[in-house]
Write a protein that holds these residues in place. Structure first.
Motif, PDB file in Angstrom:
ATOM      1  N   ASP A 195      61.592  39.652  24.238  1.00 27.49           N
ATOM      2  CA  ASP A 195      62.646  40.095  23.326  1.00 27.49           C
ATOM      3  C   ASP A 195      62.274  39.822  21.871  1.00 27.49           C
ATOM      4  O   ASP A 195      62.445  40.671  21.010  1.00 27.49           O
ATOM      5  N   GLU A 238      50.555  44.202  21.924  1.00 35.63           N
ATOM      6  CA  GLU A 238      51.261  45.265  22.639  1.00 35.63           C
ATOM      7  C   GLU A 238      50.728  46.640  22.212  1.00 35.63           C
ATOM      8  O   GLU A 238      50.423  47.496  23.055  1.00 35.63           O
ATOM      9  N   LYS A 259      61.366  44.245  28.442  1.00 36.76           N
ATOM     10  CA  LYS A 259      61.450  43.052  27.586  1.00 36.76           C
ATOM     11  C   LYS A 259      62.176  41.948  28.342  1.00 36.76           C
ATOM     12  O   LYS A 259      63.161  42.213  29.033  1.00 36.76           O
TER      13      LYS A 259
END
Lengths: 333, 333
Positions: free
Chosen positions: A186, A196, A215
């Motif tokens: 998150d 990512e 997430k």
């Protein structure tokens, strides 16, 4: 047992005594990574301790450096600071702070007011403008690690996170996976976002879109709680943001009767010290933890010696470590 | 998201605002463990942050307390200091030192000379007489945890290690094991020796002698390297000195094709934060980590407020946590 001498270290490392002395005393510029590694490994193996009394006679007092990290329970940071302590230069005193947001600034002020000489930031500072002004006013140098790149510190140690993410993706593509998902967190720092993005970029280069990007909480529990969602994606392979999430996920999948790697492959990130002990042992991207710690300390020592030194920047490479948690996808009947 | 208020914490914990305030501000004497636990859990869940500005107006500056531990990589200590940081009183600033033996004393002197107000020792001090004299001369209070009981500190937080060892033994006896071995470490602190002795005492009460007592390095690697020796003992159950050794052992046994718990049961010690995530999840003895940290900090704050306070001593209980790594021995044909 006889106490190890500098001669023993030199012999074991296959280098001269002068080389050992210089490397241990933080004058490493002239040496290759390999030589430095050999000397440090030999020193650790023999437990060599230089004569502090002799050092004191020559040198005077050591600077006190404060290191801020987000949490002592995150294995990446535990590894990092332990490595600073064990493998770093010996002519500094280190204290570590794992302050929460609520008392972060007061802890920094408290330490500086008592005379700490420099700071290393291993975590973002929410209201950093004020803290930075305070440090600049007091002429206290500070260095930022990847996790706090937004601090605009003069000196910085970074890691090629984008490349790290790519490595993880390419490994899964090479194994033949077509349905690949991400399990991220998150709240992510900038370097995690690069990780990512690198992963997704490499998938796109391979002609694939991720089937999902979930997430969760940045913890082992977060990984475990996400297991059901991961199963629902139908993915045959998952890239977890770090080893902690990966390990929690593997346990969560196990609780649902899903086997790693037989049903789903999992790749972690960090190569924390328990990754190799898990069943299955974790495929992961190894952080150069030892080098991050040593470089950061050396840079800050250089900076203390000369506040007008040009900006010091180091960007380190990551490494794919293939273990048991990733295999080719099962062939469907 | 709206910032949580003290009212929200009180509501979630099911107690009055005054109770929350007193517990959070370190006046816990009047409350049961259960109430304290409810309030701290509610606070953590909501992420409640008291108004520091208001606190400062009332209070002035906070004391700086240094905490010494043997290694940041040992999960028990990582849990302990993280817990001090998160669950401890908020009116202190904490710094942590994981000094090696070679720079332990200089690090202590360095911190005290800069004005740290108190020390907590979570590790033994080799040449402690000199350090203690230094602290006494400067009127710096110090507290010792179990691991450094030989320091003769005025204030001390201990754990019933002997009982912890007994719990582990009784659990294995109740499961019906007759061939039980210990996997301890080469270098053990006093509290670890108590743990070992308690385990052996309970076996003797049950009419058994340990089939072996193996020593290894105090690390995951140490546990793994001992797997072959453990197999040779023919034991059906092993008590490992701590979770780290237990986890390494389980991995080592796996490498030799020996399954935990089907072939051998393993009991660890500490209940570090990954024990529940392993496959198999680890049966272990839970340390009251949160309480150790909170009690130590409260005692040292009391001591700073009144140097002539009588000796403060706390001895805490351990708890058996049964998970997957221990089952009854297989019935032989």
């Amino acid at each position: 047992m006889k106490k190890a001498s500098i001669k023993d270290v030199a012999k074991l490392a296959g280098v001269s005594i002068a080389t050992v002395s210089q490397i241990i005393n933080n004058k490493k510029e002239r040496f290759s990574d390999e030589t430095i590694h050999k000397v440090i490994t030999a020193r650790n193996e023999l437990g060599y301790i230089p004569n502090i009394a002799a050092k004191r006679l020559k040198g005077g007092t050591s600077p006190l450096i404060g290191v801020l990290i987000p949490s002592f329970r995150m294995p990446f940071f535990a590894d990092l600071i332990q490595s600073m302590q064990v493998d770093g230069p010996e002519n500094v005193d280190l204290v570590f702070m794992g302050a929460n947001e609520e008392n972060l600034e007061t802890s920094i002020y408290s330490l500086i007011e008592r005379g700490a000489d420099a700071l290393i930031f291993g975590r973002p500072i929410p209201e950093h403008q004020q803290v930075i002004e305070f440090l600049n006013k007091r002429n206290v140098p500070y260095l930022s690690l990847d996790q706090s790149a937004d601090l605009d510190a003069k000196d910085q140690v970074m890691v090629r996170e984008w490349q790290g993410g790519k490595m993880a993706a390419r490994h899964l593509l090479e194994l033949g996976h077509k349905k690949i998902a991400l399990l991220m967190a998150d709240d992510m720092t900038d370097n995690m976002h690069q990780r990512e993005a690198g992963f997704i970029a490499a998938l796109l280069e391979g002609g694939l879109h991720p089937v999902d990007n979930i997430k969760t909480n940045l913890s082992k529990h977060g990984g475990m709680m996400a297991a059901e969602k991961v199963i629902e994606t139908g993915a045959t392979a998952i890239f977890a943001l770090n080893d902690e999430i990966a390990v929690g996920l593997i346990r969560g999948l196990y609780n649902h009767g899903v086997s790693v790697p037989n049903d789903i492959s999992v790749v972690g990130y960090d190569d924390t010290d328990y990754a190799e002990f898990f069943v299955p042992a974790l495929t992961t991207i190894r952080q150069p933890v030892q080098q991050i710690g040593i470089d950061a300390l050396n840079m800050i020592i250089n900076r203390l010696a000369d506040h007008d030194l040009p900006q010091q920047n180091e960007t380190l490479d990551l490494q794919l470590i293939v273990r048991e948690s990733s295999i080719p996808p099962r062939v469907m009947d």
